[in-house]
Structures are given as structure tokens and as C-alpha cells.
Design a protein around this motif. Structure first.
Motif, PDB file in Angstrom:
ATOM      1  N   THR A  21       5.847   3.248  -2.875  1.00 46.61           N
ATOM      2  CA  THR A  21       6.715   2.184  -3.101  1.00 46.61           C
ATOM      3  C   THR A  21       6.317   0.837  -3.455  1.00 46.61           C
ATOM      4  N   GLU A  22       7.110  -0.057  -3.564  1.00 44.08           N
ATOM      5  CA  GLU A  22       6.874  -1.610  -3.950  1.00 44.08           C
ATOM      6  C   GLU A  22       5.793  -2.230  -2.518  1.00 44.08           C
ATOM      7  N   PRO A  23       4.729  -2.656  -3.258  1.00 43.83           N
ATOM      8  CA  PRO A  23       3.729  -2.939  -2.160  1.00 43.83           C
ATOM      9  C   PRO A  23       4.008  -4.551  -1.808  1.00 43.83           C
ATOM     10  N   GLY A  24       3.570  -4.781  -0.551  1.00 47.65           N
ATOM     11  CA  GLY A  24       3.828  -6.333  -0.197  1.00 47.65           C
ATOM     12  C   GLY A  24       2.400  -6.777  -0.758  1.00 47.65           C
ATOM     13  N   PRO A  25       2.459  -8.303  -0.236  1.00 45.25           N
ATOM     14  CA  PRO A  25       1.125  -9.144  -0.770  1.00 45.25           C
ATOM     15  C   PRO A  25      -0.115  -8.617   0.088  1.00 45.25           C
ATOM     16  N   GLY A  26      -0.139  -8.069   1.256  1.00 49.54           N
ATOM     17  CA  GLY A  26      -1.460  -8.080   2.007  1.00 49.54           C
ATOM     18  C   GLY A  26      -1.842  -6.750   1.797  1.00 49.54           C
ATOM     19  N   TYR A  27      -2.994  -6.265   2.075  1.00 53.32           N
ATOM     20  CA  TYR A  27      -3.760  -5.232   2.067  1.00 53.32           C
ATOM     21  C   TYR A  27      -2.947  -4.157   2.626  1.00 53.32           C
ATOM     22  N   ARG A  28      -2.691  -4.355   4.115  1.00 51.68           N
ATOM     23  CA  ARG A  28      -1.992  -2.991   4.794  1.00 51.68           C
ATOM     24  C   ARG A  28      -0.532  -2.699   4.230  1.00 51.68           C
ATOM     25  N   ALA A  29      -0.100  -3.831   3.477  1.00 50.83           N
ATOM     26  CA  ALA A  29       1.168  -3.476   2.796  1.00 50.83           C
ATOM     27  C   ALA A  29       0.995  -2.689   1.502  1.00 50.83           C
ATOM     28  N   PHE A  30      -0.044  -3.010   0.842  1.00 48.71           N
ATOM     29  CA  PHE A  30      -0.606  -2.248  -0.325  1.00 48.71           C
ATOM     30  C   PHE A  30      -0.838  -0.729  -0.003  1.00 48.71           C
ATOM     31  N   LEU A  31      -1.845  -0.530   1.162  1.00 49.87           N
ATOM     32  CA  LEU A  31      -2.183   0.660   1.378  1.00 49.87           C
ATOM     33  C   LEU A  31      -1.071   1.432   1.895  1.00 49.87           C
ATOM     34  N   ASP A  32      -0.132   1.005   2.608  1.00 45.24           N
ATOM     35  CA  ASP A  32       1.201   1.446   2.970  1.00 45.24           C
ATOM     36  C   ASP A  32       2.001   2.053   2.062  1.00 45.24           C
ATOM     37  N   SER A  33       1.848   1.359   0.749  1.00 40.74           N
ATOM     38  CA  SER A  33       2.752   1.587  -0.533  1.00 40.74           C
ATOM     39  C   SER A  33       2.056   2.923  -1.071  1.00 40.74           C
ATOM     40  N   ARG A  34       1.042   3.113  -0.938  1.00 33.74           N
ATOM     41  CA  ARG A  34       0.395   4.590  -1.490  1.00 33.74           C
ATOM     42  C   ARG A  34      -0.272   5.413  -0.551  1.00 33.74           C
ATOM     43  N   PRO A  35       0.850   6.025   0.367  1.00 33.25           N
ATOM     44  CA  PRO A  35       0.144   6.742   1.567  1.00 33.25           C
ATOM     45  C   PRO A  35      -0.462   8.175   1.004  1.00 33.25           C
ATOM     46  N   HIS A  36      -1.113   8.685   2.078  1.00 33.79           N
ATOM     47  CA  HIS A  36      -1.635   9.978   1.791  1.00 33.79           C
ATOM     48  C   HIS A  36      -1.010  10.921   1.067  1.00 33.79           C
ATOM     49  N   ARG A  37       0.176  11.031   1.799  1.00 37.61           N
ATOM     50  CA  ARG A  37       1.017  12.132   1.160  1.00 37.61           C
ATOM     51  C   ARG A  37       1.404  12.092  -0.527  1.00 37.61           C
ATOM     52  N   ALA A  38       1.224  10.835  -1.127  1.00 34.19           N
ATOM     53  CA  ALA A  38       1.432  10.764  -2.454  1.00 34.19           C
ATOM     54  C   ALA A  38       0.204  11.443  -3.161  1.00 34.19           C
ATOM     55  N   GLU A  39      -1.042  11.293  -2.631  1.00 40.86           N
ATOM     56  CA  GLU A  39      -2.117  11.998  -3.394  1.00 40.86           C
ATOM     57  C   GLU A  39      -1.902  13.519  -3.207  1.00 40.86           C
ATOM     58  N   ALA A  40      -1.652  14.045  -1.648  1.00 38.35           N
ATOM     59  CA  ALA A  40      -1.441  15.478  -1.344  1.00 38.35           C
ATOM     60  C   ALA A  40      -0.378  16.099  -2.312  1.00 38.35           C
TER      61      ALA A  40
END
Length: 431
Positions: free
Chosen positions: A188-207
């Protein structure tokens, strides 16, 4: 023999031992208890002789974006970090290495400017299926593709159907394909902070993406390698593939083995990379997988840029970690804390990467191998100063971090690496 290196600690394929390493004509000719030569170099008591490292995941960005890096600066940084062979990725340079003509342009840009040996990946994009066999024949070490946007528009990602069609051509050749495995439907589109960026590329995207890679390996019989695994959840799929006897391998990177999301501040965009650095528990999953051999190798994914491109926030900054010079001490610092030795580090960062791309004369200290060495002081500590790094732009998340292990000298084919660019341009099949 032209040269003998004498050390109380030498990392060989059979383990660590005291030995003399004899060199003639740029190759190791003997590893024995006592050898003589015109030149004998005796290592200090605190030094260990390692084979030169092999980094198969480096973005040099030259030609076209040499202000981001460049062959001269990248290979000086590599040598300073004990890396004597790199394989350059096909994107971020202009043109991208997706045709034989583009490979020739890149080789011309590198010729006479490299301080270590350099090979080149080709690329798979939606419209170059007819060029893949010719790129293979021209000496590309394999083929890189993205399942998600690459970050640069001139190197578009492929769908799984497009990748399957490419693999149908490459599998009969035994060619290696390396995959940036993230599923675009899970991002998904990331927000400006690190947590929002991390949430935008979740584990399931890799899996989910690694699921696709495993299925393609089963359907086509192709050799497939999963790049820069950041998620422990993706490793179950790699384990399944290996259990089925599929030709699937995986790598991770020093930044995933070092940093944790809990410690990354919202403005610290030098840590931004894709896939992202995850939490501390996930880091330990990666270390366990590396220890058991589920993850095959560690390479830097050195992806530098100008300081301007790292400005802004996690939504807008360029994603890439610059670390080519620091990979060995970064991994060693963490490895020794977990009970691993230098034999493990050499396997992960020298032997296995060399074997992945067929460079059987690299990544080991044994008769017949290239005389590529790093003299390493594993107990010497230092604090990273970005001003002391050799890559072009002084941007790295390691700045100010204490690390263990200093590379004091590097040899390439029996010659000390110095200011003269004596590296060679390699092609697939070189041994």
C-alpha cells in the motif's frame, strides 16, 4: 612461487588452521605448513587470512547515474571491505542491462576503472524475452527481475506470467534468475514515518511472492534465487522448496541482520530499503535460518544514491542501503554474538556467493583458486565514520555505529590492491 602469506589463522574450505599460502601466477598453488618464496608476508598475531569476499548484489549505477556511485568508487569501497569480486545489478544504470548492446555499454563504462573483479547481471523486463538467450551467450551471470515496481521506470517489473515465459527460455540453458520477491497486491502507499512505511510492505507481501517463485521453480525447472529476504515468514516457503528438491536458494543482507525496526526514528531515511528492516524477533528468525543453511548467503544489496534523494520522509526518499565497505564487520559483529565463527562468515559471504554464480575459483583459499585475500583483524573495534567510506556519497545507516573487525589489507590475484585499477571484467563461465 611468487608470494607466500604466512598466518596463524587461515580460513580454508576444511576449516581454520595455521598455514602458509603459496601463490604463483595469481593463483593459490599450495596451502601447507612451511613454504618458501621470493616474497614472504607474515600476518600479525591478531590477523586472520580470509578469502576475498564475493558480493553478488551490488548496484553501481554506472553509466547514467554515476553521481549515485560509479565503478571507481564502488570497487574501491569493495576492496576496503575485503570484497574482491562483485556482480553488478542491471538497473539504475542507463541504459539498464536488458540487451546485449546495453551489456556492452556497461562493460565499456567499467573497463580500466575497477579495483576488484566485476561481473554483470542481465535483466528481465516485460519486453525483452527475445534478448535473454543472447544476453546469456554474451556472458551475463544470470537475470534479475522484480515482481513489484523497481523504483525506476526504465526497469519495469514483470507479472508471474511474464516471468514464467522468460523462465521457459532460460531453464533449458541452466541460467540463474534472481527475484525481488514482493507481491504488489499486498503493498500500500506508505505514510511519512517508519511505522507507516513498514506497514505498507508487510510480511505477507514477501511470503506471497516467494510462494509464486516456488511454484514457478516447480513448473519450469528453472534455477531461482530469492533476493534480500527480510521476512522470517517467507522462509517457510524456501524451506518447502528445498524439501521438494527444487532449485531455489535465498539470501539476506547485513542490514536485516543488524538493525531492528524498533530503533529506527521517523526521520532516519538512511534506513529505508525495500523490503524493509523489520522487528527484533524477525531478525532472530533470519539468524536462525542462516545458521541452519536455509538462507544460503549474505550480500550487501549496496544501493546508494545522492544525499538529496535521501531527504524528505519515508514516503518520498529513495530506498536503498549503502554498505559495500561495511558488510563484513557488520555481519561479524552480530555473528560472533550468536556463537558463529569466521568459517561461517566466509561460507555465507565468500564461498556460497561464488558458487551461486559459478565462480569456482573465487571465495576460497585452496589450490587452484584465485589468490584473492582479505587480512582481517576480528577483535579490533571501530566506530563507523561516513567520511572515511570510499563509496561516492556519505550516506549510510551505519554512521556512528560501533563494529568489530577491521580489514587491514586486500589482495587481488596475488597483488595488493592499491590506487591502480587492476580488476578484471568477468563473464559467466570464468573460473
Amino acid at each position: 612461487m611468487d608470494l607466500v602469506l604466512r598466518a596463524a589463522r587461515v580460513i580454508t574450505p576444511d576449516g581454520e588452521r595455521a598455514a602458509d599460502v603459496g601463490v604463483a601466477g595469481g593463483r593459490v598453488v599450495a596451502v601447507a605448513d612451511r613454504l618458501d618464496a621470493a616474497t614472504v608476508v607474515e600476518l600479525a598475531p591478531d590477523e586472520v587470512l580470509l578469502p576475498g569476499l564475493v558480493d553478488t548484489h551490488v548496484h553501481v549505477n554506472d553509466p547514467g547515474r554515476a553521481e549515485w556511485e560509479g565503478f571507481a568508487t564502488a570497487t574501491r569501497a569493495a576492496a576496503a571491505g575485503g570484497v574482491t569480486t562483485i556482480v553488478d545489478m542491471p538497473l539504475n544504470s542507463l541504459p539498464p542491462t536488458t540487451t546485449p548492446a546495453a551489456l556492452a555499454v556497461k562493460r565499456a563504462a567499467a573497463l580500466g576503472r575497477v579495483h576488484v573483479d566485476v561481473g554483470f547481471w542481465g535483466g528481465i523486463v516485460p519486453d525483452n524475452a527475445d534478448d535473454l538467450v543472447a544476453l546469456h551467450e554474451a556472458g551475463a551471470f544470470g537475470f534479475k527481475c522484480f515482481l513489484v515496481h523497481s523504483g525506476v521506470d526504465e526497469f519495469p517489473h514483470v507479472s508471474t506470467d511474464e516471468l514464467r515465459r522468460a523462465l521457459d527460455r532460460l531453464a533449458p540453458l541452466g541460467a540463474l534468475t534472481v527475484v525481488h520477491a514482493e507481491d504488489p497486491h499486498e503493498i500500500t502507499e506508505p505514510g511519512p514515518g517508519y511505522r507507516a512505511f513498514l506497514d505498507s510492505r508487510p510480511h505477507r507481501a514477501e511470503a506471497r511472492a516467494v510462494d509464486s517463485v516456488v511454484e514457478l521453480a516447480a513448473r519450469t525447472g528453472a534455477r531461482l534465487h530469492v533476493l534480500h529476504v527480510s521476512s522470517g515468514q517467507a522462509l517457510d516457503r524456501v524451506r518447502e522448496a528445498k524439501g521438494r528438491g527444487l532449485a531455489v536458494t535465498a539470501e539476506t543482507c547485513p542490514h536485516y541482520l543488524t538493525f531492528v525496526a524498533e530503533e529506527i526514528a521517523d526521520g532516519a531515511t538512511e534506513f529505508k530499503c525495500c523490503p524493509p528492516i523489520r522487528d527484533a524477533a524477525n531478525r532472530e528468525q533470519l539468524w536462525r535460518a542462516l545458521g541452519e543453511g536455509l538462507v544460503d548467503l549474505v550480500v550487501t544489496d549496496h544501493s546508494p544514491c545522492t544525499p538529496e534523494l535521501k531527504r524528505g520522509d519515508f514516503a518520498s526518499a529513495w530506498g536503498g542501503v549503502a554498505s559495500l565497505q561495511l558488510g563484513l564487520p557488520a555481519v561479524w559483529t552480530q555473528a560472533r554474538r550468536r556463537g558463529h565463527g569466521l568459517t561461517d562468515v566466509v561460507r555465507w559471504m565468500a564461498t556460497n556467493p561464488a558458487d551461486l554464480v559459478g565462480l569456482t575459483a573465487k571465495g576460497r583459499i585452496a589450490p587452484g583458486a584465485d589468490a584473492d585475500f582479505a587480512v582481517f583483524a576480528p577483535d579490533e573495534a571501530f566506530v563507523v565514520d561516513r567520511a572515511a567510506l570510499h563509496h561516492r556519497n556519505p550516506v549510510t545507516p551505519y554512521h556512528g555505529r560501533p563494529l568489530s573487525g577491521v580489514v587491514r589489507r586486500t589482495w587481488l590475484r596475488g597483488q595488493p590492491v592499491d590506487d591502480r585499477p587492476r580488476g578484471r571484467l568477468l563473464t559467466r563461465g570464468d573460473a
